[in-house]
Design an enzyme around this catalytic site. Structure first.
Site, short mmCIF file in Angstrom:
data_model
loop_
_atom_site.label_atom_id
_atom_site.label_comp_id
_atom_site.label_asym_id
_atom_site.label_seq_id
_atom_site.Cartn_x
_atom_site.Cartn_y
_atom_site.Cartn_z
N HIS A 241 1.25 -0.90 -0.08
CA HIS A 241 -0.12 -0.53 0.07
C HIS A 241 0.48 1.45 -0.05
O HIS A 241 0.65 2.12 -1.02
CB HIS A 241 -1.27 0.62 1.40
CG HIS A 241 -1.52 -1.21 1.34
ND1 HIS A 241 -2.72 -1.57 -0.03
CD2 HIS A 241 -2.22 -2.29 2.60
CE1 HIS A 241 -3.19 -2.51 1.10
NE2 HIS A 241 -2.68 -3.21 2.20
O1 RIB Z 1 -5.27 -0.38 4.92
C1 RIB Z 1 -4.31 -0.29 4.43
C2 RIB Z 1 -3.17 1.08 4.76
O2 RIB Z 1 -3.57 0.93 7.07
C3 RIB Z 1 -2.04 0.60 4.97
O3 RIB Z 1 -1.12 2.25 5.47
C4 RIB Z 1 -1.36 0.36 6.29
O4 RIB Z 1 0.02 0.48 6.88
C5 RIB Z 1 -2.11 0.97 7.22
O5 RIB Z 1 -1.65 1.94 7.75
#
Ligand code: RIB
Ligand code: CA
Length: 312
Positions: A241
């Protein structure tokens, strides 16, 4: 001309790779890293941020602690994904570098006041509590922010913490709605794009081939982090992500997007934290965000791997 950024983060294995990418990129000047409660509580995220800086050989970077809980709600964490430390996978030494005394929100406010207008980009990798507090305390500074580039939300992909909500937005939906209503240029990297950036076995081998401290740490971080999503989605590798936020700033041409209206559900429990995206323009609501949906995933991983290979 380097681009000035502040990274607001809740490390988090994927946050760690995003921070390493930023620290390995000479185009960026990281003015500071501000920790927020999210994946794990603040006492851990502020330590993890310092562990990552030292791992990357950058104990010169200033790390600040911010909000320990959302604006209006109890904190929800994600140890089931990130492990109890938030950075499970590699064994990283306790940090030696000190945490800054100043509160993260005060640091961001001071930075916006002293830097040239429109010269600072906020990169948000966790719940938006710190950034919302900046906007609450000094709404007049909103116009001085160049851009807020964030990882959060999801629409076509649904949610990852509830059927309709992505974790960062779900933890503090009021903060997210406030950021989206602030008038600051916002770029959103939702699950709709991050789910197209999978840490496949072949890609993990490219980190292992670095035979470096950071390369080995990335292997351990990714192999721990991906297990949860591989099991859930049955995919080869899990979605990566947060590094997309940094990669977008470095090479926006890797991404496809559309400007549209994005708003957050803050009332209804069933869909709390849902990002409602008017992708097809069926309303006359203000087009308040760039919503990223497509990625050149090969190009993304080439950039990420090429840059992290330059770290110790
Ligand atoms: O849903 C993914 C996000 O939530 C990313 O930023 C992960 O690190 C968590 O913070
Ligand atoms: Ca994160």
């Amino acid at each position: 001309m380097t681009r000035k950024i502040i990274i607001d983060t809740d490390p988090g294995q994927d946050d760690a790779l995003a921070i390493m990418l930023a620290l390995a990129s000479p185009e960026l000047e990281v003015l500071g890293i501000t920790a927020v409660a999210g994946n794990v509580p603040l006492p851990l995220t502020q330590v993890n941020a310092r562990k990552i800086c030292e791992l990357a050989g950058r104990n010169d970077v200033r790390v600040f602690a911010g909000a320990g809980k959302p604006l209006m709600r109890p904190l929800i964490t994600a140890e089931h994904v990130h492990g109890k430390t938030g950075l499970d996978g590699p064994v990283l030494p306790e940090p030696v570098m000190l945490l800054e005394e100043q509160h993260a929100v005060d640091f961001i406010l001071d930075t916006l006041q002293t830097e040239d207008a429109g010269s600072v980009t906020l990169c948000a990798l966790g719940p938006l509590t710190n950034i919302a507090q900046v906007l609450i305390r000094a709404p007049e500074l909103a116009s001085k922010i160049q851009e807020i580039v964030l990882m959060g939300g999801g629409f076509f992909e649904g949610g990852n913490i509830t059927p309709t909500a992505e974790f960062n937005i779900y933890v503090d939906p009021e903060a997210a709605q406030l950021v989206l209503k602030s008038g600051v240029p916002v770029v959103i990297h939702p699950l709709d794009v991050t789910h197209k950036a999978l840490t496949t076995a072949a890609r993990i081998e490219r980190f292992r081939a670095m035979k470096s401290r950071c390369g080995d740490a990335c292997v351990a971080l990714l192999e721990f982090f991906e297990r949860f999503d591989e099991e859930k989605y049955g995919s080869d590798g899990g979605p990566l992500h947060d590094p997309n936020v940094i990669a977008y700033i470095l090479r926006p041409e890797l991404y496809g997007w559309r400007k549209c209206n994005v708003e957050v559900e803050t009332a209804n429990e069933l869909t709390l934290g849902m990002t409602v995206v008017d992708w097809w323009g069926v309303t006359d609501r203000a087009k308040n965000a760039i919503y990223v949906r497509d990625i050149d995933d090969e190009g993304f991983f080439d950039l990420l791997i090429e840059r992290i290979a330059t770290l110790p």
